[in-house]
Design an enzyme around this catalytic site. Sequence first.
Site, PDB file in Angstrom:
ATOM      1  N   ASP A 222       0.805  -1.278   0.055  1.00  0.00           N
ATOM      2  CA  ASP A 222       0.109  -0.113  -0.121  1.00  0.00           C
ATOM      3  C   ASP A 222       0.965   1.286  -0.088  1.00  0.00           C
ATOM      4  O   ASP A 222       1.870   1.309   0.571  1.00  0.00           O
ATOM      5  CB  ASP A 222      -0.784  -0.100   1.194  1.00  0.00           C
ATOM      6  N   GLU A 246       1.501  -0.268  -4.747  1.00  0.00           N
ATOM      7  CA  GLU A 246       0.666   0.716  -5.304  1.00  0.00           C
ATOM      8  C   GLU A 246       1.146   2.115  -5.502  1.00  0.00           C
ATOM      9  O   GLU A 246       1.797   2.692  -4.669  1.00  0.00           O
ATOM     10  CB  GLU A 246      -0.487   0.975  -4.276  1.00  0.00           C
TER      11      GLU A 246
END
Length: 538
Positions: A222, A246
């Site tokens: 993330d 990400e």
Amino acid sequence: MSSLLALFFSLSLLRAVAGATADQWRSRSIYQIITDRFALPQGADINACDPGKQTWCGGTWATIRENLDYIQNAGFTAIWISPVSQNYEGPRSAYGDAYHGYWIADASKLNDRFGTADDLKALSDDLHKRGMYLMIDVVVNNVMSTSVTPDYSKYMFKNPSQYHPYCPIQWGNVTSEQNCWLGDTKVPLPDLNTQDPTVVSGYSSWIKDLVTEFNIDGLRIDAAKHVQPGFWNVFCEAAGVFCIGEVFGDDINEAASYQAPNELDSILNYPMYTALTQAFWIPGALNSSAITNTLELYKTKFKDPGLLGNFLENQDLPRWANMSVDPQSMYNAMAFNFMSDGIPIVYYGQEQGFHGSADPWNREPLWTSNYTNSSAYEMIASLNQFRNFLINSTSDWLQSRTDVLTTSDVGIAIQKGDVISILTNIGSPPQNVSMAVYSPFPTSTTMTEILSCSQYVVGSNGTISVEYSKGGQAKVLIPTNLLQNSGICGSVQAQPEQQTKGQLASAAFVDRKQPSFFTCGLYFVFLILGLIATSVHV
Ligand SMILES: *[C@@H]1O[C@H](CO)[C@@H](O)[C@H](O)[C@H]1NC(C)=O
Ligand SMILES: *[C@@H]1O[C@H](CO)[C@@H](O)[C@H](O)[C@H]1NC(C)=O
Ligand SMILES: *[C@@H]1O[C@H](CO)[C@@H](O)[C@H](O)[C@H]1NC(C)=O
Ligand SMILES: *[C@@H]1O[C@H](CO)[C@@H](O)[C@H](O)[C@H]1NC(C)=O
Ligand SMILES: *[C@@H]1O[C@H](CO)[C@@H](O)[C@H](O)[C@H]1NC(C)=O
Ligand SMILES: *[C@@H]1O[C@H](CO)[C@@H](O)[C@H](O)[C@H]1NC(C)=O
Ligand SMILES: *[C@@H]1O[C@H](CO)[C@@H](O)[C@H](O)[C@H]1NC(C)=O
Ligand SMILES: *[C@@H]1O[C@H](CO)[C@@H](O)[C@H](O)[C@H]1NC(C)=O
């Protein structure tokens, strides 16, 4: 004696299922799950979940395990689940409760909303028995708080000096994006100082232990771009498994900079996502050149396009069908993701035609769909079956690169290996238009279109002509003789046992190898096509 045997047995199991490398992930197909929203325990009220309430709906690791057939029957060979660490459990925040799993409290503890350590192990074991992989989402950049002066003692890293001091992010200022706090003042996300040696070593031993204890095969990272360069390499090496990060945003230079020896194995393919929206959204720009341009940039920008994570939806984006209501728009874009370079990722619910807008409306409960074999589900199952067959039956399909054969006002034709995909953005209504594609195949070659099982014959000069008098269906073609023993479109299956598409597919993947250490990288947040996402969680 028996406990010695048990120990020996579990050690050999551990060896057999140690995590997976980037190269092993290349052949996978991933189903992304919001753990809280995938499946309910027996007897729970199926009408109780309202995404707008932003609270827990009751999905767990155990209920994922109980419903793996649904995923495997669609041909997926891996799942990606929500972060597994303990989350914020205090009074309801301005943005609801931590049902999504991204609001980390103490990373060293498991999220007991999702089950026990044994439940997570059972999920991992069951996946591995099926020849499937487990990817978990990890949040390392930040923890969560409800004020800018948090009580640090509740986190895994307890010393305030292990965090950057509070500052709101100044977008466009890279230092600020890395060191300031995501979120806002209502739900700030305190930012770890990932240059502090105690944070680096603490995170490294944490992830090593987590991956080992639960036999995790890969990590989705993330907010990767919110950590300074050089950190992910160390973190992912400690994890010893594939890392995909990400890097939110359509800037291909920024995205590509995170697929690097010093960073991550791969990234989620936001640049191609943006191009696909430009090519296929109805209404939209209907601009196929956006794809051609992006594919051209792959050649010079990405270290390894075959590892990019290709998606049309995720927990931060509006559902495809919210922006583009014609189902053929999604099917054509979907076919692109499966039949071009990269690892296909499908966000749960897309196979059921879910059409919520952005967070929280894109985290619908899956159970209201009754898990039916919908058209989208069947389409995805066919694409997975075909891709799994290509991987198992040819040595070079994954290594081949996607070329554009034709672009026209109504679509694009691409080739990867021996597969030609002719994709259109005209939508469902029939149109009196056609596309002529120059293929490398000799005149009179018989081609099978694997989604409809219809046959095409290659004309003079390698031409394949398709027309859309029945609407704008995606067409995925391969010389018919190459389908032998595939079980696809009437071709006899190699294996005698009766198997579903998905089981056949993942039987190809039981050859798990020892991990080797691959590099990893960085992360995360903000806008796409004018949609500003308030970055409260991921
Ligand atoms: C960028 O952000 C950093 C960290 O907040 C700050 O120290 C620096 O002054 C900012 N640079 C500019 C040009 O605003
Ligand atoms: C189509 O996309 C290409 C590449 O992104 C861009 O250069 C071009 O201006 C776009 N055309 C239109 C009509 O938007
Ligand atoms: C998009 O999502 C919003 C909120 O979930 C919903 O009200 C709207 O009807 C959706 N639009 C479509 C086309 O599905
Ligand atoms: C799911 O099943 C219930 C009960 O049979 C039914 O009321 C509902 O309409 C079904 N939903 C869908 C999407 O098929
Ligand atoms: C979907 O199809 C599979 C296999 O064809 C079958 O086992 C399953 O029960 C079906 N599911 C539903 C909900 O109809
Ligand atoms: C389709 O278009 C062609 C040429 O553009 C024309 O000759 C033909 O009559 C059209 N067919 C129909 C059914 O409209
Ligand atoms: C034959 O195919 C090539 C592309 O492979 C194309 O450039 C050429 O124009 C075609 N020739 C004819 C006569 O259609
Ligand atoms: C994969 O290919 C091998 C031989 O090439 C074959 O024996 C095996 O059955 C295939 N597996 C699947 C799942 O298609």
